[in-house]
Design a protein around this motif. Structure first.
Motif, PDB file in Angstrom:
ATOM      1  N   GLU A  26       0.594  -1.188  -0.035  1.00 11.59           N
ATOM      2  CA  GLU A  26       0.285  -0.176  -0.218  1.00 11.59           C
ATOM      3  C   GLU A  26       0.847   0.932   0.266  1.00 11.59           C
ATOM      4  OE1 GLU A  26      -2.021   0.515   3.407  1.00 11.59           O
ATOM      5  OE2 GLU A  26      -1.288  -0.628   4.626  1.00 11.59           O
ATOM      6  N   ARG A  27       1.069   2.267  -0.608  1.00  7.25           N
ATOM      7  CA  ARG A  27       1.142   3.789  -0.533  1.00  7.25           C
ATOM      8  C   ARG A  27       0.809   4.516   0.678  1.00  7.25           C
ATOM      9  NH1 ARG A  27       3.135   7.455  -5.962  1.00  7.25           N
ATOM     10  NH2 ARG A  27       4.008   8.826  -4.551  1.00  7.25           N
ATOM     11  N   LEU A  28       1.742   4.762   1.121  1.00 11.21           N
ATOM     12  CA  LEU A  28       1.605   5.748   2.571  1.00 11.21           C
ATOM     13  C   LEU A  28       1.381   7.467   2.143  1.00 11.21           C
ATOM     14  CD1 LEU A  28       3.594   3.428   4.903  1.00 11.21           C
ATOM     15  CD2 LEU A  28       1.263   3.049   4.426  1.00 11.21           C
ATOM     16  N   ASP A  29       1.698   7.690   0.982  1.00  7.01           N
ATOM     17  CA  ASP A  29       1.856   8.890   1.003  1.00  7.01           C
ATOM     18  C   ASP A  29       0.882   9.837   0.466  1.00  7.01           C
ATOM     19  OD1 ASP A  29       3.767   7.644  -0.659  1.00  7.01           O
ATOM     20  OD2 ASP A  29       3.703  10.046  -1.402  1.00  7.01           O
ATOM     21  N   ASP A  30       0.957  11.150  -0.240  1.00  6.12           N
ATOM     22  CA  ASP A  30       0.032  11.666  -0.621  1.00  6.12           C
ATOM     23  C   ASP A  30      -0.046  11.836  -2.052  1.00  6.12           C
ATOM     24  OD1 ASP A  30       2.238  14.002  -0.436  1.00  6.12           O
ATOM     25  OD2 ASP A  30       0.585  15.127   0.617  1.00  6.12           O
ATOM     26  N   GLY A  31       1.589  11.692  -2.280  1.00 10.03           N
ATOM     27  CA  GLY A  31       1.587  11.530  -4.051  1.00 10.03           C
ATOM     28  C   GLY A  31       1.706  12.636  -4.478  1.00 10.03           C
ATOM     29  N   LEU A  32       2.021  13.745  -3.416  1.00 12.62           N
ATOM     30  CA  LEU A  32       2.415  15.424  -4.565  1.00 12.62           C
ATOM     31  C   LEU A  32       4.039  15.566  -4.649  1.00 12.62           C
ATOM     32  CD1 LEU A  32      -0.443  17.414  -1.849  1.00 12.62           C
ATOM     33  CD2 LEU A  32      -0.093  16.286  -4.634  1.00 12.62           C
ATOM     34  N   THR A  33       5.000  14.998  -3.851  1.00 15.67           N
ATOM     35  CA  THR A  33       6.526  14.938  -3.685  1.00 15.67           C
ATOM     36  C   THR A  33       6.630  14.612  -4.845  1.00 15.67           C
ATOM     37  OG1 THR A  33       6.273  15.167  -0.977  1.00 15.67           O
ATOM     38  CG2 THR A  33       8.292  15.579  -1.914  1.00 15.67           C
ATOM     39  N   GLU A  34       7.284  15.187  -6.311  1.00 19.90           N
ATOM     40  CA  GLU A  34       8.003  14.589  -6.851  1.00 19.90           C
ATOM     41  C   GLU A  34       8.950  13.814  -6.981  1.00 19.90           C
ATOM     42  OE1 GLU A  34       8.214  15.612 -10.764  1.00 19.90           O
ATOM     43  OE2 GLU A  34       8.511  14.473 -11.006  1.00 19.90           O
ATOM     44  N   GLY A  35       8.849  12.542  -7.058  1.00 16.95           N
ATOM     45  CA  GLY A  35       9.741  11.366  -6.441  1.00 16.95           C
ATOM     46  C   GLY A  35       9.562  10.595  -5.316  1.00 16.95           C
ATOM     47  N   TYR A  36       9.124  11.359  -4.471  1.00 21.20           N
ATOM     48  CA  TYR A  36       9.223  10.217  -3.280  1.00 21.20           C
ATOM     49  C   TYR A  36       8.129   9.980  -3.091  1.00 21.20           C
ATOM     50  CZ  TYR A  36       8.884  10.096   1.549  1.00 21.20           C
ATOM     51  OH  TYR A  36       8.675  10.043   3.240  1.00 21.20           O
ATOM     52  N   ALA A  37       7.721   8.512  -3.050  1.00 21.29           N
ATOM     53  CA  ALA A  37       6.649   7.445  -2.572  1.00 21.29           C
ATOM     54  C   ALA A  37       7.406   7.134  -0.784  1.00 21.29           C
ATOM     55  CB  ALA A  37       6.245   6.354  -3.872  1.00 21.29           C
ATOM     56  N   GLU A  38       6.450   5.773  -0.652  1.00 21.50           N
ATOM     57  CA  GLU A  38       6.474   5.165   1.515  1.00 21.50           C
ATOM     58  C   GLU A  38       5.200   4.668   0.377  1.00 21.50           C
ATOM     59  OE1 GLU A  38       6.432   7.022   4.893  1.00 21.50           O
ATOM     60  OE2 GLU A  38       6.267   8.911   4.226  1.00 21.50           O
ATOM     61  N   VAL A  39       5.689   3.095   0.448  1.00 18.79           N
ATOM     62  CA  VAL A  39       5.264   1.947   0.335  1.00 18.79           C
ATOM     63  C   VAL A  39       5.442   1.458   1.875  1.00 18.79           C
ATOM     64  CG1 VAL A  39       4.855   2.770  -2.250  1.00 18.79           C
ATOM     65  CG2 VAL A  39       6.458   1.029  -1.132  1.00 18.79           C
ATOM     66  N   ARG A  40       4.336  -0.213   1.922  1.00 14.09           N
ATOM     67  CA  ARG A  40       4.613  -0.798   3.467  1.00 14.09           C
ATOM     68  C   ARG A  40       4.015  -1.813   2.488  1.00 14.09           C
ATOM     69  NH1 ARG A  40       1.770   1.510   8.406  1.00 14.09           N
ATOM     70  NH2 ARG A  40       0.054   0.762   6.933  1.00 14.09           N
ATOM     71  N   GLU A  41       4.622  -3.281   2.943  1.00 15.71           N
ATOM     72  CA  GLU A  41       3.459  -4.544   2.213  1.00 15.71           C
ATOM     73  C   GLU A  41       2.664  -4.644   3.331  1.00 15.71           C
ATOM     74  OE1 GLU A  41       6.612  -7.831   2.975  1.00 15.71           O
ATOM     75  OE2 GLU A  41       5.143  -9.118   2.626  1.00 15.71           O
ATOM     76  N   ARG A  42       2.160  -5.256   2.154  1.00 16.76           N
ATOM     77  CA  ARG A  42      -0.116  -5.048   3.566  1.00 16.76           C
ATOM     78  C   ARG A  42      -0.025  -6.572   3.061  1.00 16.76           C
ATOM     79  NH1 ARG A  42      -4.056  -5.380  -0.364  1.00 16.76           N
ATOM     80  NH2 ARG A  42      -3.703  -4.848  -2.644  1.00 16.76           N
ATOM     81  N   GLY A  43       0.848  -7.861   2.469  1.00 23.30           N
ATOM     82  CA  GLY A  43       0.396  -9.070   2.852  1.00 23.30           C
ATOM     83  C   GLY A  43       1.204 -10.173   1.605  1.00 23.30           C
ATOM     84  N   ARG A  44       1.685 -11.349   1.500  1.00 26.08           N
ATOM     85  CA  ARG A  44       2.405 -12.149   0.703  1.00 26.08           C
ATOM     86  C   ARG A  44       1.364 -12.856   0.572  1.00 26.08           C
ATOM     87  NH1 ARG A  44       8.352 -12.635   1.577  1.00 26.08           N
ATOM     88  NH2 ARG A  44       8.052  -9.640   2.202  1.00 26.08           N
ATOM     89  N   PHE A  45       1.869 -13.844  -1.094  1.00 31.33           N
ATOM     90  CA  PHE A  45       1.316 -15.544  -0.572  1.00 31.33           C
ATOM     91  C   PHE A  45       1.795 -15.889  -1.626  1.00 31.33           C
ATOM     92  CE2 PHE A  45      -1.889 -12.360  -2.318  1.00 31.33           C
ATOM     93  CZ  PHE A  45      -1.836 -12.514  -3.838  1.00 31.33           C
ATOM     94  N   THR A  46       1.949 -17.758  -2.338  1.00 25.89           N
ATOM     95  CA  THR A  46       2.341 -17.821  -3.363  1.00 25.89           C
ATOM     96  C   THR A  46       0.894 -18.336  -4.669  1.00 25.89           C
ATOM     97  OG1 THR A  46       3.016 -19.958  -1.890  1.00 25.89           O
ATOM     98  CG2 THR A  46       4.696 -18.233  -2.575  1.00 25.89           C
ATOM     99  N   LEU A  47       1.688 -18.624  -4.955  1.00 23.95           N
ATOM    100  CA  LEU A  47       0.210 -19.425  -5.907  1.00 23.95           C
ATOM    101  C   LEU A  47       0.377 -20.998  -6.150  1.00 23.95           C
ATOM    102  CD1 LEU A  47      -0.890 -16.286  -8.148  1.00 23.95           C
ATOM    103  CD2 LEU A  47      -2.224 -17.453  -6.227  1.00 23.95           C
ATOM    104  N   GLU A  48      -0.860 -22.127  -7.132  1.00 20.61           N
ATOM    105  CA  GLU A  48      -0.612 -22.730  -7.277  1.00 20.61           C
ATOM    106  C   GLU A  48      -0.886 -22.795  -8.801  1.00 20.61           C
ATOM    107  OE1 GLU A  48      -2.928 -26.034  -5.261  1.00 20.61           O
ATOM    108  OE2 GLU A  48      -2.463 -24.832  -2.630  1.00 20.61           O
ATOM    109  N   ALA A  49      -0.446 -23.685  -9.541  1.00 26.14           N
ATOM    110  CA  ALA A  49      -0.766 -24.053 -10.772  1.00 26.14           C
ATOM    111  C   ALA A  49      -2.442 -23.378 -11.158  1.00 26.14           C
ATOM    112  CB  ALA A  49       0.074 -24.709 -11.919  1.00 26.14           C
TER     113      ALA A  49
END
Ligand SMILES: [Fe+2]
Length: 220
Positions: free
Chosen positions: A123-146
């Motif tokens: 998920e993105r945490l910042d407001d996107g208003l600062t050029e070149g800047y972004a804060e992201v944080r993991e919100r989950g991971r999983f693996t997929l079967e065929a």
């Protein structure tokens, strides 16, 4: 069965006919995703089809066309519909290969032909208003079967990183909806809190040439 030579396999042709018919009348992205997940599963479980596609590449066949420009170097375009309504893409992932964290220009459904493909959502945490800047944080991971699949959305709703945590090679298919008019996707550096543009190699050269000309003029 012989390798595909210069023509789209019948399974992909009929998939594309159904996709064109259904996605052309569905407006809601979630309805498109539900359709794509159901239909993609049939292709993903058809290993013989992928044997033919990959053999064709090795034998220099004209389908799929590995010379067609793509954003990622492990990506092979299987079909792009008229008016860019949807596109079907195959990816091949070597051991340990991952994308950068990235967003998308369209909804998408991604699923593996072989086990172990990993999806890490952010998920993105910042407001996107600062050029070149972004804060992201993991919100989950999983693996997929065929045959199973995950989905994504455009822009900040669909930021993820995908790849192959196994020691083997993984094949995946993606079906993407009609892209918004943005000639790049965004990549994210979670540690340094940076956002950057990811473009096809051809577009990147033009973009860099534009920037370099600007630099030369400013120093003239
Ligand atoms: Fe992605």
């Amino acid at each position: 069965m012989n390798a595909v030579k210069g023509e789209m396999p019948e399974e992909i042709q009929s998939f594309c006919e159904r996709a064109g018919e259904s996605l052309g009348r569905l407006n809601d992205p979630d309805a498109c995703i539900a359709f794509a997940r159901q239909e993609l599963r049939v292709l993903l479980l058809n290993r013989e089809l992928f044997t033919r596609l990959l053999s064709s590449i090795l034998e220099g066949g004209t389908y799929p066309d590995v010379h067609r420009p793509t954003l990622f170097d492990n990506e092979i375009l299987l079909h792009q519909a008229d008016n860019r309504l949807y596109s079907l893409r195959m990816y091949v992932w070597g051991p340990g290969e991952y994308t950068p964290i990235h967003d998308h220009n369209a909804w998408g459904v991604i699923g593996p032909v072989t086990e172990g493909f990993e999806v890490i959502n952010y998920e993105r945490l910042d407001d996107g208003l600062t050029e070149g800047y972004a804060e992201v944080r993991e919100r989950g991971r999983f693996t997929l079967e065929a045959g199973h699949s995950a989905h994504t959305y455009p822009l900040n709703e669909g930021i993820h990183m995908t790849g192959n945590p196994t020691l083997g090679t993984i094949i995946t298919l993606s079906l993407y909806g009609k892209p918004m008019a943005r000639p790049y996707i965004q990549g994210f550096d979670a540690i340094n809190r940076r956002v950057f543009r990811i473009m096809s190699p051809r577009r990147k050269k033009t973009h860099l040439a534009t920037l370099a000309l600007r630099t030369l003029k400013s120093h003239a």
